[in-house]
Design a protein around this motif. Structure first.
Motif, PDB file in Angstrom:
ATOM      1  N   GLY A  73      46.721  62.849  74.352  1.00  0.00           N
ATOM      2  CA  GLY A  73      47.066  61.537  74.002  1.00  0.00           C
ATOM      3  C   GLY A  73      45.968  60.774  74.351  1.00  0.00           C
ATOM      4  O   GLY A  73      45.745  59.671  73.870  1.00  0.00           O
ATOM      5  N   SER A  74      44.893  60.793  75.121  1.00  0.00           N
ATOM      6  CA  SER A  74      44.022  60.123  75.373  1.00  0.00           C
ATOM      7  C   SER A  74      42.457  60.715  74.866  1.00  0.00           C
ATOM      8  O   SER A  74      41.689  59.815  74.597  1.00  0.00           O
ATOM      9  CB  SER A  74      43.623  59.933  76.880  1.00  0.00           C
ATOM     10  N   MET A  75      42.371  62.044  75.197  1.00  0.00           N
ATOM     11  CA  MET A  75      41.129  62.630  74.855  1.00  0.00           C
ATOM     12  C   MET A  75      40.606  62.706  73.363  1.00  0.00           C
ATOM     13  O   MET A  75      39.366  62.469  73.095  1.00  0.00           O
ATOM     14  CB  MET A  75      40.893  63.998  75.150  1.00  0.00           C
ATOM     15  N   PHE A  76      41.682  62.987  72.536  1.00  0.00           N
ATOM     16  CA  PHE A  76      41.338  62.783  70.977  1.00  0.00           C
ATOM     17  C   PHE A  76      40.749  61.514  70.573  1.00  0.00           C
ATOM     18  O   PHE A  76      39.755  61.054  69.935  1.00  0.00           O
ATOM     19  CB  PHE A  76      42.133  63.119  70.044  1.00  0.00           C
ATOM     20  N   GLY A  77      41.517  60.587  70.872  1.00  0.00           N
ATOM     21  CA  GLY A  77      41.222  59.162  70.540  1.00  0.00           C
ATOM     22  C   GLY A  77      39.895  58.690  71.229  1.00  0.00           C
ATOM     23  O   GLY A  77      39.027  57.813  70.665  1.00  0.00           O
ATOM     24  N   ALA A  78      39.774  59.040  72.403  1.00  0.00           N
ATOM     25  CA  ALA A  78      38.427  58.517  73.083  1.00  0.00           C
ATOM     26  C   ALA A  78      37.253  59.207  72.301  1.00  0.00           C
ATOM     27  O   ALA A  78      36.091  58.570  72.346  1.00  0.00           O
ATOM     28  CB  ALA A  78      38.298  59.167  74.646  1.00  0.00           C
ATOM     29  N   LEU A  79      37.376  60.405  71.979  1.00  0.00           N
ATOM     30  CA  LEU A  79      36.258  61.199  71.328  1.00  0.00           C
ATOM     31  C   LEU A  79      35.795  60.591  69.954  1.00  0.00           C
ATOM     32  O   LEU A  79      34.768  60.020  69.524  1.00  0.00           O
ATOM     33  CB  LEU A  79      36.498  62.789  71.193  1.00  0.00           C
ATOM     34  N   LEU A  80      37.068  60.030  69.007  1.00  0.00           N
ATOM     35  CA  LEU A  80      36.821  59.708  67.626  1.00  0.00           C
ATOM     36  C   LEU A  80      36.427  58.398  67.858  1.00  0.00           C
ATOM     37  O   LEU A  80      35.519  58.079  67.067  1.00  0.00           O
ATOM     38  CB  LEU A  80      38.071  59.717  66.856  1.00  0.00           C
ATOM     39  N   CYS A  81      37.058  57.451  68.563  1.00  0.00           N
ATOM     40  CA  CYS A  81      36.516  56.253  68.718  1.00  0.00           C
ATOM     41  C   CYS A  81      35.110  55.936  69.266  1.00  0.00           C
ATOM     42  O   CYS A  81      34.422  55.186  68.703  1.00  0.00           O
ATOM     43  CB  CYS A  81      37.405  55.187  69.608  1.00  0.00           C
ATOM     44  N   GLY A  82      34.801  56.826  70.396  1.00  0.00           N
ATOM     45  CA  GLY A  82      33.455  56.868  70.670  1.00  0.00           C
ATOM     46  C   GLY A  82      32.216  57.329  69.438  1.00  0.00           C
ATOM     47  O   GLY A  82      31.233  56.798  69.631  1.00  0.00           O
ATOM     48  N   ILE A  83      32.612  58.430  68.918  1.00  0.00           N
ATOM     49  CA  ILE A  83      31.658  58.783  67.787  1.00  0.00           C
ATOM     50  C   ILE A  83      31.651  57.560  66.684  1.00  0.00           C
ATOM     51  O   ILE A  83      30.624  57.271  66.305  1.00  0.00           O
ATOM     52  CB  ILE A  83      32.261  60.181  67.053  1.00  0.00           C
ATOM     53  N   VAL A  84      32.667  57.157  66.214  1.00  0.00           N
ATOM     54  CA  VAL A  84      32.751  55.984  65.462  1.00  0.00           C
ATOM     55  C   VAL A  84      31.768  54.676  65.973  1.00  0.00           C
ATOM     56  O   VAL A  84      31.089  54.208  65.046  1.00  0.00           O
ATOM     57  CB  VAL A  84      34.161  55.515  64.970  1.00  0.00           C
ATOM     58  N   PHE A  85      32.097  54.512  66.957  1.00  0.00           N
ATOM     59  CA  PHE A  85      31.240  53.208  67.484  1.00  0.00           C
ATOM     60  C   PHE A  85      29.732  53.613  67.628  1.00  0.00           C
ATOM     61  O   PHE A  85      29.015  52.930  67.372  1.00  0.00           O
ATOM     62  CB  PHE A  85      31.593  52.695  68.928  1.00  0.00           C
ATOM     63  N   HIS A  86      29.506  54.657  67.954  1.00  0.00           N
ATOM     64  CA  HIS A  86      28.020  55.124  68.037  1.00  0.00           C
ATOM     65  C   HIS A  86      27.445  55.310  66.894  1.00  0.00           C
ATOM     66  O   HIS A  86      26.196  54.777  66.657  1.00  0.00           O
ATOM     67  CB  HIS A  86      28.167  56.793  68.810  1.00  0.00           C
ATOM     68  N   ARG A  87      28.205  55.656  65.847  1.00  0.00           N
ATOM     69  CA  ARG A  87      27.417  55.631  64.531  1.00  0.00           C
ATOM     70  C   ARG A  87      27.355  54.263  63.693  1.00  0.00           C
ATOM     71  O   ARG A  87      26.451  54.167  62.999  1.00  0.00           O
ATOM     72  CB  ARG A  87      28.255  56.883  63.471  1.00  0.00           C
ATOM     73  N   THR A  88      28.591  53.557  63.928  1.00  0.00           N
ATOM     74  CA  THR A  88      28.491  52.215  63.257  1.00  0.00           C
ATOM     75  C   THR A  88      28.184  51.012  63.773  1.00  0.00           C
ATOM     76  O   THR A  88      27.903  49.975  63.386  1.00  0.00           O
ATOM     77  CB  THR A  88      30.194  52.133  62.488  1.00  0.00           C
ATOM     78  N   LYS A  89      28.628  50.942  65.385  1.00  0.00           N
ATOM     79  CA  LYS A  89      28.555  49.902  66.072  1.00  0.00           C
ATOM     80  C   LYS A  89      29.425  48.507  65.699  1.00  0.00           C
ATOM     81  O   LYS A  89      29.216  47.547  66.034  1.00  0.00           O
ATOM     82  CB  LYS A  89      26.985  49.373  66.204  1.00  0.00           C
ATOM     83  N   ASN A  90      30.582  49.021  65.276  1.00  0.00           N
ATOM     84  CA  ASN A  90      31.497  48.279  64.414  1.00  0.00           C
ATOM     85  C   ASN A  90      32.692  48.467  65.433  1.00  0.00           C
ATOM     86  O   ASN A  90      33.464  49.275  65.580  1.00  0.00           O
ATOM     87  CB  ASN A  90      31.876  48.399  63.028  1.00  0.00           C
ATOM     88  N   THR A  91      33.183  47.285  66.090  1.00  0.00           N
ATOM     89  CA  THR A  91      34.245  47.458  67.179  1.00  0.00           C
ATOM     90  C   THR A  91      35.526  47.597  66.552  1.00  0.00           C
ATOM     91  O   THR A  91      36.525  48.099  66.982  1.00  0.00           O
ATOM     92  CB  THR A  91      34.334  46.407  67.898  1.00  0.00           C
ATOM     93  N   TRP A  92      35.695  46.886  65.120  1.00  0.00           N
ATOM     94  CA  TRP A  92      36.920  46.927  64.491  1.00  0.00           C
ATOM     95  C   TRP A  92      37.245  48.519  63.857  1.00  0.00           C
ATOM     96  O   TRP A  92      38.475  48.858  63.966  1.00  0.00           O
ATOM     97  CB  TRP A  92      37.146  46.036  63.485  1.00  0.00           C
TER      98      TRP A  92
END
Length: 168
Positions: free
Chosen positions: A78-97
């Motif tokens: 419940g926490s690790m998948f979301g943490a990984l995916l949102c971390g990758i998305v922010f790292h690549r896009t820098k878009n908080t939304w």
């Protein structure tokens, strides 16, 4: 360089503590213990520290919550998948939304689906008693609340010019 690593590690420890203490603010939804503060911590880690620290903080927080009896084994998927995916998305896009959306999708869909084998194999839940998608809705409620909390904090920090604006 060593100073930056020390700061990141200290911030990761602080966010882990926030996640553990925040688990006192949880509510039950369909047999799952929803802890929105953990999802808020995931997003803040993604923005401030990156995906690997985010997964590490999610794992450490889940482990400590379980050792203290404040959570269940559902805390891991419940926490690790979301943490990984949102971390990758922010790292690549820098878009908080997009990062907020990635946390919700990663936790609700990926984490929710991966919670089924955890429940059946490790928690003794009968496979006949629960559908494979049964944890998606409770995880969605928890992570959506956490995404809203983190949006309030992060957008407030951006407005106060503590965080740089995102690249759109």
């Amino acid at each position: 360089m060593k100073n930056i690593r020390t700061r990141k590690l200290a911030l990761a420890g602080l966010l882990c503590a926030v996640g553990v203490v925040g688990s006192f603010f949880s509510f039950p939804v369909f047999g799952s213990k929803c802890a929105p503060v953990q999802h808020m911590v995931n997003i803040i880690c993604a923005v401030l520290l990156g995906p690997f620290y985010g997964v590490g903080v999610a794992f450490a927080t889940s482990l400590i919550r379980n050792l203290l009896g404040l959570g269940s084994l559902m805390a891991f998927p419940g926490s690790m998948f979301g943490a990984l995916l949102c971390g990758i998305v922010f790292h690549r896009t820098k878009n908080t939304w997009l990062t907020y959306i990635a946390e919700v999708f990663g936790t609700a869909v990926l984490g929710g689906l991966c919670a089924y084998p955890v429940a059946v194999l490790l928690m003794g839940v009968s496979a006949a008693d629960v559908a494979f998608y049964a944890y998606v809705i409770p995880f969605l409620i928890s992570t959506a609340a956490g995404a809203v909390l983190s949006a309030v904090i992060i957008e407030g920090l951006k407005k106060a010019k503590v965080l740089k604006p995102e690249n759109n």
